[in-house]
Write a protein that holds these residues in place. Structure first.
Motif, short mmCIF file in Angstrom:
data_model
loop_
_atom_site.label_atom_id
_atom_site.label_comp_id
_atom_site.label_asym_id
_atom_site.label_seq_id
_atom_site.Cartn_x
_atom_site.Cartn_y
_atom_site.Cartn_z
N GLU A 40 0.83 -1.21 0.00
CA GLU A 40 0.00 0.00 0.00
C GLU A 40 0.86 1.26 0.00
N ALA A 41 1.89 1.30 0.85
CA ALA A 41 2.75 2.48 0.93
C ALA A 41 3.54 2.67 -0.36
N VAL A 42 4.02 1.58 -0.93
CA VAL A 42 4.80 1.67 -2.17
C VAL A 42 3.91 2.12 -3.32
N GLN A 43 2.68 1.60 -3.38
CA GLN A 43 1.76 2.01 -4.44
C GLN A 43 1.42 3.49 -4.31
N GLU A 44 1.29 3.97 -3.09
CA GLU A 44 1.02 5.40 -2.87
C GLU A 44 2.19 6.24 -3.39
N ASN A 45 3.41 5.77 -3.16
CA ASN A 45 4.59 6.46 -3.67
C ASN A 45 4.59 6.49 -5.19
N ILE A 46 4.21 5.38 -5.80
CA ILE A 46 4.15 5.30 -7.26
C ILE A 46 3.09 6.25 -7.81
N ASP A 47 1.92 6.21 -7.19
CA ASP A 47 0.80 7.04 -7.66
C ASP A 47 1.09 8.53 -7.54
N SER A 48 1.90 8.91 -6.56
CA SER A 48 2.23 10.33 -6.37
C SER A 48 3.42 10.76 -7.22
N HIS A 49 3.96 9.84 -8.02
CA HIS A 49 5.07 10.13 -8.94
C HIS A 49 6.28 10.73 -8.22
N ARG A 50 6.59 10.18 -7.05
CA ARG A 50 7.70 10.69 -6.28
C ARG A 50 9.04 10.52 -7.00
N PHE A 51 9.12 9.51 -7.86
CA PHE A 51 10.37 9.28 -8.59
C PHE A 51 10.71 10.46 -9.49
N LEU A 52 9.66 11.18 -9.96
CA LEU A 52 9.88 12.32 -10.85
C LEU A 52 10.18 13.61 -10.10
N ASP A 63 21.29 15.90 -18.89
CA ASP A 63 20.19 15.36 -19.67
C ASP A 63 19.13 14.80 -18.72
N PRO A 64 17.87 15.27 -18.77
CA PRO A 64 16.85 14.84 -17.81
C PRO A 64 16.63 13.34 -17.77
N LEU A 65 16.59 12.69 -18.94
CA LEU A 65 16.37 11.24 -18.95
C LEU A 65 17.56 10.50 -18.36
N GLN A 66 18.77 10.91 -18.75
CA GLN A 66 19.96 10.25 -18.22
C GLN A 66 20.08 10.47 -16.72
N ASN A 67 19.69 11.66 -16.27
CA ASN A 67 19.72 11.97 -14.84
C ASN A 67 18.83 10.99 -14.07
N LEU A 68 17.63 10.74 -14.59
CA LEU A 68 16.72 9.81 -13.91
C LEU A 68 17.23 8.38 -13.99
N LYS A 69 17.89 8.04 -15.08
CA LYS A 69 18.46 6.69 -15.19
C LYS A 69 19.51 6.47 -14.10
N ARG A 108 13.70 4.93 -23.73
CA ARG A 108 13.89 6.10 -24.60
C ARG A 108 13.09 7.32 -24.15
N SER A 109 12.30 7.18 -23.10
CA SER A 109 11.51 8.32 -22.64
C SER A 109 11.36 8.28 -21.12
N ILE A 110 11.05 9.42 -20.54
CA ILE A 110 10.85 9.51 -19.10
C ILE A 110 9.63 8.70 -18.67
N ASP A 111 8.58 8.70 -19.49
CA ASP A 111 7.39 7.91 -19.16
C ASP A 111 7.73 6.43 -19.06
N GLU A 112 8.53 5.94 -20.02
CA GLU A 112 8.93 4.53 -19.99
C GLU A 112 9.77 4.23 -18.74
N LEU A 113 10.62 5.17 -18.38
CA LEU A 113 11.47 4.98 -17.22
C LEU A 113 10.64 4.95 -15.94
N MET A 120 9.76 -2.07 -11.01
CA MET A 120 10.89 -2.56 -10.23
C MET A 120 10.58 -2.54 -8.73
N VAL A 121 10.14 -1.39 -8.23
CA VAL A 121 9.92 -1.29 -6.78
C VAL A 121 8.79 -2.20 -6.33
N MET A 122 7.76 -2.36 -7.17
CA MET A 122 6.66 -3.23 -6.77
C MET A 122 7.06 -4.69 -6.85
N ASP A 123 7.93 -5.02 -7.80
CA ASP A 123 8.43 -6.39 -7.91
C ASP A 123 9.16 -6.77 -6.62
#
Length: 247
Positions: A40-52, A63-69, A108-113, A120-123
């Motif tokens: 539940e806590a991890v899904q909440e983190n995903i839904d709030s797009h905390r990674f972005l 580079d924004p994409l490389q930075n997130l990678k 190739r895109s931030i959405d894909e990442l 990954m985190v849910m796995d």
């Protein structure tokens, strides 16, 4: 390149822009949610797009994409180590880490990442939900589980475990019964069958090759054990579940 000069210039730039990294407690709490199997806590983190959320995160690439990678790699590395500390077999945890980092090559895109990060985190979280009890296992049992996972394609016996850990077969049998409620041979069989399920769902290998790969004595023996476990033949299982969600 004068790295000392570059460092000082970077320090001035960050200070002028009042860049402050996010407190480690925030990240640590998230990683602990993953390691404790708190879906539940991890899904909440995903839904709030905390990674972005870039606030308080270091800039590792212009580079924004490389930075997130880069941040993805840091994240999966820390999650791997914390999950290992909490009971996940070390070999499983690091193979999982390698698998997800390798997927970055095709992003190739931030959405894909973001989708990959969520997966990954849910796995890890779902796997830790199943493995939480391992945090209370003895060192010997945990080392047995790690050995079994690392040698799943081999024909493993309780004697192999005893030799590896320099202990007796009776000691290992007792620990498995007390801590897992199952015999070592049954546990080994279940790990192999779980691996077989994933190979049937996510590969095109013939059933006989899967049987041989996992060192079952024969295809008929594999099919018999598989049916006892799932109520399906390997062929029927593949027809029913091929390409469905990773287990």
């Amino acid at each position: 390149m004068d790295f000392h000069k570059a460092w000082e210039e970077n320090e001035i730039k960050l200070s002028e822009n009042e860049v402050i990294h996010v407190p480690q407690n925030d990240e640590y709490m998230f990683y602990q949610s993953v390691a404790s199997g708190d879906i539940e806590a991890v899904q909440e983190n995903i839904d709030s797009h905390r990674f972005l959320d870039s606030n308080g995160k270091g800039t590792l690439s212009k580079d924004p994409l490389q930075n997130l990678k880069y941040h993805f790699v840091v994240s999966v590395a820390l999650i791997t180590r914390i999950c290992t500390e909490k009971g996940m077999e070390m070999e499983r945890a690091f193979r999982l880490s390698d698998f997800y980092i390798q997927q970055l090559d095709d992003i190739r895109s931030i959405d894909e990442l973001c989708e990959l990060h969520a997966r990954m985190v849910m796995d890890y979280t779902v796997r830790m939900t199943d493995l939480r009890q391992n945090a209370n296992l003895s060192r010997t049992t945990n080392e047995c589980l790690n050995y079994i996972y690392a040698h799943v394609i081999d024909r493993i016996t309780i004697e192999d475990l005893a030799d590896y850990l320099k202990t007796s077969t009776s000691h290992i049998s007792r620990l498995f019964k007390e801590e897992l409620g199952i015999s070592p041979s049954d546990y080994i069989r279940n790990v192999k069958l779980d691996k077989a399920k994933n190979l049937l769902r996510f590969s095109d290998y013939p059933i006989i090759d899967i049987s041989n790969y996992l060192s079952f004595s024969s295809q008929s023996h594999f099919s018999k054990l598989f049916f006892e476990e799932t109520g399906m033949t390997p062929k029927k299982y593949r027809e029913t579940y091929y390409g469905t969600t990773w287990k």
